[in-house]
Scaffold this active site. Sequence first.
Site, PDB file in Angstrom:
ATOM      1  N   VAL A 147       0.397   0.052  -0.657  1.00 47.05           N
ATOM      2  CA  VAL A 147       0.980   0.307   0.634  1.00 47.05           C
ATOM      3  C   VAL A 147       2.655   0.282   0.412  1.00 47.05           C
ATOM      4  O   VAL A 147       3.115  -0.736  -0.074  1.00 47.05           O
ATOM      5  CB  VAL A 147       0.576  -0.726   1.575  1.00 47.05           C
ATOM      6  CG1 VAL A 147       1.206  -0.773   2.836  1.00 47.05           C
ATOM      7  CG2 VAL A 147      -0.962  -0.581   1.863  1.00 47.05           C
ATOM      8  N   LYS A 187       2.285  -3.803  -0.780  1.00 46.12           N
ATOM      9  CA  LYS A 187       1.105  -4.417  -1.299  1.00 46.12           C
ATOM     10  C   LYS A 187       0.429  -3.379  -2.120  1.00 46.12           C
ATOM     11  O   LYS A 187       0.321  -2.392  -1.732  1.00 46.12           O
ATOM     12  CB  LYS A 187       0.429  -4.685   0.326  1.00 46.12           C
ATOM     13  CG  LYS A 187      -0.458  -5.925   0.000  1.00 46.12           C
ATOM     14  CD  LYS A 187      -1.153  -5.904   1.383  1.00 46.12           C
ATOM     15  CE  LYS A 187      -2.773  -5.748   1.184  1.00 46.12           C
ATOM     16  NZ  LYS A 187      -3.198  -5.307   2.552  1.00 46.12           N
ATOM     17  N   GLN A 188      -0.107  -3.965  -3.147  1.00 44.94           N
ATOM     18  CA  GLN A 188      -1.022  -3.418  -3.889  1.00 44.94           C
ATOM     19  C   GLN A 188      -2.571  -3.828  -3.565  1.00 44.94           C
ATOM     20  O   GLN A 188      -2.788  -5.129  -3.889  1.00 44.94           O
ATOM     21  CB  GLN A 188      -0.805  -3.669  -5.415  1.00 44.94           C
ATOM     22  CG  GLN A 188      -1.859  -3.189  -6.449  1.00 44.94           C
ATOM     23  CD  GLN A 188      -1.506  -1.994  -7.141  1.00 44.94           C
ATOM     24  OE1 GLN A 188      -0.488  -1.757  -7.618  1.00 44.94           O
ATOM     25  NE2 GLN A 188      -2.999  -1.182  -7.174  1.00 44.94           N
ATOM     26  N   GLY A 189      -3.219  -2.965  -3.118  1.00 41.99           N
ATOM     27  CA  GLY A 189      -4.771  -3.493  -2.515  1.00 41.99           C
ATOM     28  C   GLY A 189      -5.920  -3.014  -3.588  1.00 41.99           C
ATOM     29  O   GLY A 189      -5.344  -2.595  -4.543  1.00 41.99           O
ATOM     30  N   LYS A 229       0.369   4.676   2.938  1.00 47.45           N
ATOM     31  CA  LYS A 229      -0.889   4.124   2.242  1.00 47.45           C
ATOM     32  C   LYS A 229      -1.379   5.160   1.187  1.00 47.45           C
ATOM     33  O   LYS A 229      -1.750   6.312   1.819  1.00 47.45           O
ATOM     34  CB  LYS A 229      -1.935   3.930   3.215  1.00 47.45           C
ATOM     35  CG  LYS A 229      -3.179   3.295   2.785  1.00 47.45           C
ATOM     36  CD  LYS A 229      -3.862   2.734   4.014  1.00 47.45           C
ATOM     37  CE  LYS A 229      -5.023   2.296   3.744  1.00 47.45           C
ATOM     38  NZ  LYS A 229      -5.880   1.893   4.955  1.00 47.45           N
ATOM     39  N   GLU A 278      -7.604  -0.512  -3.063  1.00 45.27           N
ATOM     40  CA  GLU A 278      -8.209   0.794  -3.398  1.00 45.27           C
ATOM     41  C   GLU A 278      -6.768   1.633  -2.881  1.00 45.27           C
ATOM     42  O   GLU A 278      -6.483   2.843  -2.794  1.00 45.27           O
ATOM     43  CB  GLU A 278      -9.261   1.283  -2.825  1.00 45.27           C
ATOM     44  CG  GLU A 278      -9.307   0.929  -1.188  1.00 45.27           C
ATOM     45  CD  GLU A 278     -10.527   1.743  -0.535  1.00 45.27           C
ATOM     46  OE1 GLU A 278     -10.911   2.704  -0.913  1.00 45.27           O
ATOM     47  OE2 GLU A 278     -11.101   1.231   0.445  1.00 45.27           O
ATOM     48  N   ALA A 279      -5.813   0.839  -2.497  1.00 46.17           N
ATOM     49  CA  ALA A 279      -4.736   1.664  -1.904  1.00 46.17           C
ATOM     50  C   ALA A 279      -3.293   0.798  -2.316  1.00 46.17           C
ATOM     51  O   ALA A 279      -3.219  -0.291  -2.434  1.00 46.17           O
ATOM     52  CB  ALA A 279      -4.397   2.054  -0.443  1.00 46.17           C
ATOM     53  N   ASP A 339     -15.772  -1.829   8.121  1.00 45.32           N
ATOM     54  CA  ASP A 339     -15.325  -2.461   7.171  1.00 45.32           C
ATOM     55  C   ASP A 339     -14.788  -3.767   8.234  1.00 45.32           C
ATOM     56  O   ASP A 339     -13.636  -4.289   7.951  1.00 45.32           O
ATOM     57  CB  ASP A 339     -14.276  -2.085   6.156  1.00 45.32           C
ATOM     58  CG  ASP A 339     -13.842  -3.026   5.144  1.00 45.32           C
ATOM     59  OD1 ASP A 339     -14.688  -3.998   4.793  1.00 45.32           O
ATOM     60  OD2 ASP A 339     -12.863  -2.730   4.381  1.00 45.32           O
TER      61      ASP A 339
END
Lengths: 236, 333
Positions: free
Chosen positions: A17, A10-12, A30, A14-15, A129
Amino acid sequence: MDESEPQLLKQGAEARVYICKYLGKQTIIKERFQKKYRHPDLDIEIVKERIRNEARSILRCKYANIRTPALYLVDFERRKIYMEYLATNITVKDFVIKHGSANEHFDTIAKMIGQTLRKLHDYNIVHGDLTSSNMLIIPKVQNDGDWFDPAWLAKGQVELVMIDFGLSYIDASVEDKGVDLYVLERALLSTHSNYENLFETILEAYKTANPKGGVEETISKFEEVRARGRKRTMIG
Amino acid sequence: MVIAIGFEGSANKLGVGIVRDGQIVANCRRTYITPPGQGFLPRETAEHHQQNIHAVLREALDQSGITPDMIDVVCYTKGPGMGAPLMVCAIVARTCAKLWKKPILGVNHCIGHIEMGRLITNAYNPTVLYVSGGNTQIIAYDRNKYRIFGETIDIAVGNCLDRFARVLKMSNEPSPGYNIEQAAKRGTKYFPLPYCVKGMDVSFSGILSFMEDRIDDLLQKFTPDDLCYSLQETVFAMLVEITERAMAHCGSDEVLIVGGVGCNVRLQEMMGVMCKERDARVFATDERFCIDNGVMIAWAGALAHSSGTKMDFSESTITQRYRTDDVVITWRD
């Protein structure tokens, strides 16, 4: 080292994964990559702090008996953190969207969330968060499939996992806890605006989760923060 | 064909604008500028608006060539904003509506910014970053409301910048934010400041008091330019971060920056870098439209009027507190 080639999961925001095999186990990596829009000094500071927060809070959660992915390794140099991979999971967000219409599910989940948050706060951990995407529901016994059966919920076969502790901190003040609840309320209102009582149910469970009490101060801070937000004059 | 006139005066800007079918035919404005080290107060600001509103109205009518009988709806800012200045515009708008025998419509100031931004940039369904002296919000449209995903939990980013400019006794001409932006361009040394993001919310008051408390020491080691640079880099990074978070949350690939701070080129630039990394597009406007103006009120009013929204004359009041998500958006699906 037994580390297979990582696969991007996964491309979030800010990170990134990744999933890989680390020491024989399925592992999540991460990586908090560099954000080019911000000053490099600021970027490094933020990333270090968030990795540190995440690791610290996961450890403290372990102590408090709150389920999180287990921490395997922290690599400041490469901006990476290695954690347990939970194959079968559904975010609370997806769960509410998919199965939220069945009231009994809805209440069970809300209560689990309220109790878990209370435990977090009783151990002076502030998540920072809280959203429905940062809570996972997993079966108590992980199976090989990647599907989730809502029937498990009725049988009490599930547990709630808190993730994404990057913005968290420990030894938090009452004000911080109040803000934490406020952030969750706002997130739920905007994401699940069709389920207005979701937060109310969570808050009720939060209040009653620990019979020893001691929650009044946090609740009154929460109400103060909420009033500040709603009543603040908004001058154009 | 809808012709709408809009009166805006919620803060220190006084604006009258006229739109004809989405075409801007007049956008006139006066700004109340205070001496260095001072902010604008409600009473003085209201006096400024009173003294200038007739001239600005005359200018807008002359510039557009529109006569009162052609106007379909008279719009004014209902709120949020400072009471006394809002009242000046509301009174003039009511008087015009009665004199010209036209319907009146109160407009939410924030909605005005968003709709103006969409009109000018043609952004379709953007995540909106609304940043000004009084507001800091991340907004996205969902089921007939502009919903607030994140906002400041204390002071607005523009307020933080303006007050820091006052600490440094910078000029308020043309605006404190503009002068900070220019100073920041000359800054080279970065000084780390508190960075405060909570979920999709942000907080600025801690940064401001951190700077205020240490200002004499800081000025020994850093130039005012360096401090402006460090402040901008920090607060804008916070804004870009929560915007990206909201975009990821909503699956959005457009950002629209509105509000007075939105014309800051460095903010636009940082937002652009973020968007490029995620294949998204950033939309922003210049000072003509970013900064409070009458056109935004006229245009948002025209949209509401066209979709059948009506306001009874007895309801044409003002309110200092009026949340963006209180307004039902009748003109979007």
